[in-house]
Structure formats: C-alpha cells, structure tokens
Design a protein around this motif. Structure first.
Motif, PDB file in Angstrom:
ATOM      1  N   TYR A 221       0.835  -1.202   0.000  1.00  0.00           N
ATOM      2  CA  TYR A 221       0.000   0.000   0.000  1.00  0.00           C
ATOM      3  C   TYR A 221       0.872   1.256   0.000  1.00  0.00           C
ATOM      4  CZ  TYR A 221      -4.594  -2.184   0.620  1.00  0.00           C
ATOM      5  OH  TYR A 221      -5.771  -2.893   0.428  1.00  0.00           O
ATOM      6  N   LYS A 224       2.300   1.790  -3.448  1.00  0.00           N
ATOM      7  CA  LYS A 224       1.296   2.347  -4.369  1.00  0.00           C
ATOM      8  C   LYS A 224       1.070   3.828  -4.093  1.00  0.00           C
ATOM      9  CE  LYS A 224      -3.069   1.172  -6.567  1.00  0.00           C
ATOM     10  NZ  LYS A 224      -4.195   0.222  -6.628  1.00  0.00           N
ATOM     11  N   LYS A 225       1.146   4.210  -2.825  1.00  0.00           N
ATOM     12  CA  LYS A 225       0.942   5.619  -2.460  1.00  0.00           C
ATOM     13  C   LYS A 225       2.075   6.500  -2.978  1.00  0.00           C
ATOM     14  CE  LYS A 225      -0.045   8.613   1.483  1.00  0.00           C
ATOM     15  NZ  LYS A 225      -0.274   8.683   2.963  1.00  0.00           N
TER      16      LYS A 225
END
Length: 230
Positions: A221, A224-225
């Motif tokens: 995550y 992806k950020k």
C-alpha cells in the motif's frame, strides 16, 4: 530471544529496503533488490536456526521481499514487468550457482586462509541452489499469474480496478510461497534430514512465510501511495 529479534529486524530491513530501492530508483530499484535478495537469501538458506519454538532455515524474509517486489510490479506496472522481475531473480541465481561452484575449485595460494570456509559453506551449494532456483521459478511464476487472476476476480466482484489490493496481494503470495517452500525443502534436504524432521521444518518455514506475507501488506500500500513515475 536473539534469533527471534534478528528475524524481526531482518524482516523490517528486507521490506524497508524494498520500499527505499523503489522510492530512489523506481521499478529499476525493484529489479535490483530482487537480484540482491536472491543472492543473500541463497546464502542464508544454508543456515538452520531455532526461533519461535521451531527449527527453520534462514532466507525466509529475503525471499518474502522478492515476492513483495513482484507484487508491487504487478500492481503498479503490470504483468509484463512483474515477469521481467522473475527473470532477473532466475538469472541472478544461475550466475550465483556458477560462481559459487567455481569458488570451490580454485587452487588456493599457500598463504590463503579463506578457502576451507568457502568450501565448507558452498560445497553443497549446487544442490541447495538448484532446489532454490526450481522453487523460485515455479512459485514466482505462479505468484504473478495468481495475482492477475485474483485481480480479475476482485474487479468483477467490486466493479473497481483498485479495491481489494490486500486480497490479491496476500492470497497470491500465500499459495505461491507454499509451493516454494515445499519444492525447496524436499529437493534440497530430502535424505539430509529425517522425513518427519523435514515435514516439521517445512511447516515451520511456511508458518513464517504466512506471517511475512501478511506483514508485507502495508508495504505494498505504501509503494502504491508513493508510486514513482517512470
């Protein structure tokens, strides 16, 4: 508790390094870390330790970080780049097998002190690395394939291309890691350990893989950020 502490640190360093390499170098950094982790893991995996009440081979955290790399590549750049990452790991392992084999066949100089240790460490490397390579090829290829199959399923279920990242990340890795550890342990150590010991070691290693696979979710995550433009 020394082994337990070191394993936790190794896990954080492995996953953290994945993100640092990605942040600094983009997908090229992920390819680089796959190669680095392949070499380190194939050295570590020759060591058996007792931790968390179980006997287990080292290398689990580094192998887990290579799966994190291919999952990040799948999620952000697509199946083609993830498959390229698998090829990087395969080629790196093949070269390591070749060089480690040659190291043990050099004739040392009279003043050499390292060759006995090198031969002791790497004399069994061809079998272990061949097992590692076979497990890696099968499991990483399966991981990439499953990731995108789960992605198709979650997209149909939710109507969104982005939702349920945790699902495709964890369930592709958990299944492929099971294949990896079973193939590796039985090819590398069948006949070295008693069968019941081998079953116990395999179960312990997979339990560690389950934990590391679940713990890598925040890192994908985060990747992806901070998505790096190529």
């Amino acid at each position: 508790m020394v082994n337990e502490f070191l394993l936790i640190v190794a896990l954080l360093v492995s996953f953290g390094a994945t993100i640092v390499f990605y942040k600094l170098f983009g997908k090229s950094g992920l390819f680089a870390w796959i190669g680095i982790s392949a070499v380190f893991a194939n050295i570590e995996v020759t060591v058996l330790v007792h931790a968390f009440g179980m006997d287990q081979t080292l290398g689990n955290t580094l192998f887990a970080s290579s799966f994190l790399c291919t999952d990040i590549l799948s999620e952000i750049y697509g199946k083609k780049d993830a498959s390229k990452g698998v090829k990087v790991g395969i080629i790196t392992t093949l070269l390591f097998i070749l060089f480690s084999f040659m190291w043990t066949h050099y004739i040392p100089a009279e003043g050499d002190w390292a060759m006995p240790s090198v031969k002791s460490l790497f004399s069994n490397t061809p079998r272990i690395l061949s097992a590692s390579l076979l497990g890696y090829i099968l499991s990483e290829a399966l991981d990439v394939w499953l990731y995108h199959k789960w992605w198709e399923l979650t997209e149909k279920k939710t109507g969104s291309h982005n939702k349920m990242l945790w699902f495709r990340n964890n369930f592709s890795t958990l299944i492929s890691q099971f294949v990896n550890i079973v193939v590796f342990n039985f090819v590398a150590f069948l006949g070295v350990f008693k069968f019941n010991e081998l079953i116990s070691i395999t179960a312990a290693c997979y339990l560690i893989y389950v934990i590391t696979s679940l713990l890598d979710t925040p890192f994908i995550y985060l990747a992806k950020k901070i998505k790096v433009s190529e």
